[in-house]
Motif scaffolding. Structure first.
Motif, PDB file in Angstrom:
ATOM      1  N   TYR A  69     -10.625 -13.308   3.317  1.00 49.33           N
ATOM      2  CA  TYR A  69      -9.608 -12.615   4.104  1.00 49.33           C
ATOM      3  C   TYR A  69      -8.410 -12.270   3.222  1.00 49.33           C
ATOM      4  CZ  TYR A  69     -12.394 -14.364   7.943  1.00 49.33           C
ATOM      5  OH  TYR A  69     -13.448 -14.640   8.775  1.00 49.33           O
ATOM      6  N   TYR A  70      -7.671 -11.250   3.664  1.00 49.19           N
ATOM      7  CA  TYR A  70      -6.421 -10.888   2.991  1.00 49.19           C
ATOM      8  C   TYR A  70      -5.387 -10.550   4.047  1.00 49.19           C
ATOM      9  CZ  TYR A  70      -7.238  -5.884   3.954  1.00 49.19           C
ATOM     10  OH  TYR A  70      -7.423  -4.670   4.578  1.00 49.19           O
ATOM     11  N   ILE A  71      -4.128 -10.484   3.641  1.00 47.38           N
ATOM     12  CA  ILE A  71      -3.050 -10.108   4.566  1.00 47.38           C
ATOM     13  C   ILE A  71      -2.062  -9.214   3.832  1.00 47.38           C
ATOM     14  CG2 ILE A  71      -3.191 -12.089   6.113  1.00 47.38           C
ATOM     15  CD1 ILE A  71      -1.004 -13.447   4.552  1.00 47.38           C
ATOM     16  N   VAL A  72      -1.346  -8.400   4.593  1.00 49.13           N
ATOM     17  CA  VAL A  72      -0.327  -7.496   4.064  1.00 49.13           C
ATOM     18  C   VAL A  72       0.909  -7.647   4.946  1.00 49.13           C
ATOM     19  CG1 VAL A  72       0.249  -5.126   3.449  1.00 49.13           C
ATOM     20  CG2 VAL A  72      -2.147  -5.877   3.407  1.00 49.13           C
ATOM     21  N   HIS A  73       2.055  -7.819   4.316  1.00 52.18           N
ATOM     22  CA  HIS A  73       3.275  -7.957   5.122  1.00 52.18           C
ATOM     23  C   HIS A  73       4.491  -7.574   4.293  1.00 52.18           C
ATOM     24  CE1 HIS A  73       4.907 -11.662   3.224  1.00 52.18           C
ATOM     25  NE2 HIS A  73       3.641 -11.939   2.997  1.00 52.18           N
ATOM     26  N   SER A 109      12.493   2.767  -1.086  1.00 50.45           N
ATOM     27  CA  SER A 109      11.999   2.351   0.224  1.00 50.45           C
ATOM     28  C   SER A 109      12.960   1.375   0.886  1.00 50.45           C
ATOM     29  CB  SER A 109      10.623   1.700   0.086  1.00 50.45           C
ATOM     30  OG  SER A 109      10.212   1.143   1.316  1.00 50.45           O
ATOM     31  N   ALA A 110      13.168   1.560   2.184  1.00 51.20           N
ATOM     32  CA  ALA A 110      14.031   0.649   2.938  1.00 51.20           C
ATOM     33  C   ALA A 110      13.276  -0.593   3.393  1.00 51.20           C
ATOM     34  CB  ALA A 110      14.606   1.373   4.164  1.00 51.20           C
ATOM     35  N   SER A 111      11.973  -0.606   3.196  1.00 54.33           N
ATOM     36  CA  SER A 111      11.171  -1.729   3.696  1.00 54.33           C
ATOM     37  C   SER A 111      11.170  -2.914   2.744  1.00 54.33           C
ATOM     38  CB  SER A 111       9.725  -1.279   3.925  1.00 54.33           C
ATOM     39  OG  SER A 111       9.126  -0.903   2.699  1.00 54.33           O
ATOM     40  N   GLY A 112      11.648  -2.707   1.511  1.00 57.99           N
ATOM     41  CA  GLY A 112      11.583  -3.778   0.529  1.00 57.99           C
ATOM     42  C   GLY A 112      10.174  -3.925  -0.005  1.00 57.99           C
ATOM     43  N   PRO A 113       9.916  -4.949  -0.815  1.00 57.06           N
ATOM     44  CA  PRO A 113       8.584  -5.124  -1.391  1.00 57.06           C
ATOM     45  C   PRO A 113       7.517  -5.315  -0.317  1.00 57.06           C
ATOM     46  CG  PRO A 113      10.198  -6.517  -2.488  1.00 57.06           C
ATOM     47  CD  PRO A 113      10.868  -5.959  -1.268  1.00 57.06           C
ATOM     48  N   ILE A 114       6.334  -4.761  -0.578  1.00 55.61           N
ATOM     49  CA  ILE A 114       5.176  -4.989   0.294  1.00 55.61           C
ATOM     50  C   ILE A 114       4.370  -6.121  -0.335  1.00 55.61           C
ATOM     51  CG2 ILE A 114       3.215  -3.937   1.468  1.00 55.61           C
ATOM     52  CD1 ILE A 114       4.383  -1.201   0.622  1.00 55.61           C
TER      53      ILE A 114
END
Length: 366
Positions: free
Chosen positions: A110-114, A95-100
């Motif tokens: 609450y949670y977040i994803v980035h 993946s070119a996005s790197g770690p999620i």
């Protein structure tokens, strides 16, 4: 959203003290923050969260669904360490996005994803440079282009490209299926919902607690983690960088000052138990000027430490260190305090450093 901004701030203030820890010189006294009732409550929440079987079960499910891709970033929680959330990453092969990144707060539902993005900003070099000298690292608050302190300035480094990482909530298409699968599991496991950036990046008044200066701390820092930059940095936000300078390029006047300082700190650090623990690094900050009153004050502290040294190296070298401190004190007393340190003082310091009375294992701090 299950909570308004005011309600979220109320949650934050249960775990982070308000108006505590800011010193007169604008720094943050982290130890003072740690003595508060709010911090004790936060530590208890971390330890309690580390024992929650829902978290461990969810990690096992995700690891099975994405074998070899999961990294748990919350192994510190049983110690009451840091953060207000569970954290883990998924590194998709190719993946070119790197770690999620996934963060699940245990302070609020609450949670977040980035993912992480990098911005490169060209900045003018600041009036600060670092130099490795006599087994120490000196941070010199002077321009690296000032010929009175750096004899051979490198003009090509007047502008430096600074690379900064920041959290981006816009995932690449290749990362979205994974993020959606895990998000559904997080919501089902903890009954929480995604906190949008316009909420998470809201600034929190009056809170420092080691997270940052007042006016810099965001809801994300408090309810999740302060290990990321949550807003894309602008050129205005990024300070000008310092540069590294080779010791061979220093002017003779600065070499003289650093030589005396190196000898002074070699004596002092040999006697300080906190330094012997190897908890930090040998770093000295100076403006490149040696001041008689500051050296005399440091020697007075050394005299007290020498009365009953507490470190093995201090005990072993007590007699030699006492003699060295007396010699330096005599040189300081006969100095008028003007201009560069006298040649006799520099010669003594150089001889002391060459004698290797103390072991120069560079793992301490000033």
């Amino acid at each position: 959203m299950k909570h308004s901004i005011d309600e979220l701030l109320g949650i934050v203030y249960r775990y982070y003290p308000r108006g505590v820890g800011l010193t007169d010189d604008g720094d943050i006294d982290v130890q003072l923050c740690k003595k508060t009732e709010e911090h004790a409550r936060l530590v208890s929440a971390r330890i309690r969260a580390s024992k929650d079987e829902r978290w461990h079960s969810m990690l096992r499910r995700i690891a099975e669904r994405f074998p070899g891709m999961l990294m748990n970033h919350s192994l510190h929680l049983p110690t009451g360490g840091w953060d207000g959330c569970y954290s883990f990453t998924i590194n998709l092969p190719g993946s070119a996005s790197g770690p999620i990144w996934f963060h699940v707060s245990f302070l609020a539902p609450y949670y977040i994803v980035h993912c992480l993005r990098t911005v490169e900003i060209v900045k003018q070099t600041t009036d600060l440079f670092a130099v490795e000298f006599r087994d120490m690292r000196f941070l010199v608050h002077r321009s690296p282009f000032d010929p009175s302190v750096v004899s051979r300035p490198d003009d090509s480094r007047r502008f430096v490209a600074v690379r900064k990482n920041y959290a981006s909530f816009d995932l690449l298409p290749e990362a979205q299926p994974c993020a959606e699968w895990i998000s559904r599991d997080i919501e089902a496991t903890f009954g929480c919902e995604l906190m949008p950036p316009e909420i998470g990046t809201v600034l929190v008044p009056d809170v420092t607690a080691g997270l940052g200066l007042p006016g810099e701390v965001r809801l994300y820092d408090c309810l999740f983690s302060d290990q990321h930059t949550w807003v894309k940095p602008s050129p205005h936000d990024v300070p000008g960088p310092g540069v590294d300078v080779e010791a061979s390029n220093l002017a003779d006047s600065l070499v003289a000052v650093l030589t005396v300082l190196a000898a002074l700190y070699q004596i002092a650090w040999t006697l300080v138990p906190e330094v012997q623990s190897g908890s930090s690094y040998w770093v000295v900050t100076t403006d490149g000027v040696l001041r008689k009153e500051e050296v005399a004050k440091a020697l007075a502290k050394i005299h007290l430490l020498l009365q009953s040294p507490e470190t093995p190296r201090g005990i072993a070298a007590k007699r030699e260190l006492e003699a060295a401190a007396r010699e330096l004190a005599a040189l300081v007393a006969s100095w008028d305090g003007e201009g560069e340190p006298p040649a006799a003082m520099v010669a003594w310091a150089s001889s002391f450093l060459d004698s290797r009375i103390v072991d120069s294992d560079p793992k301490a701090s000033s």
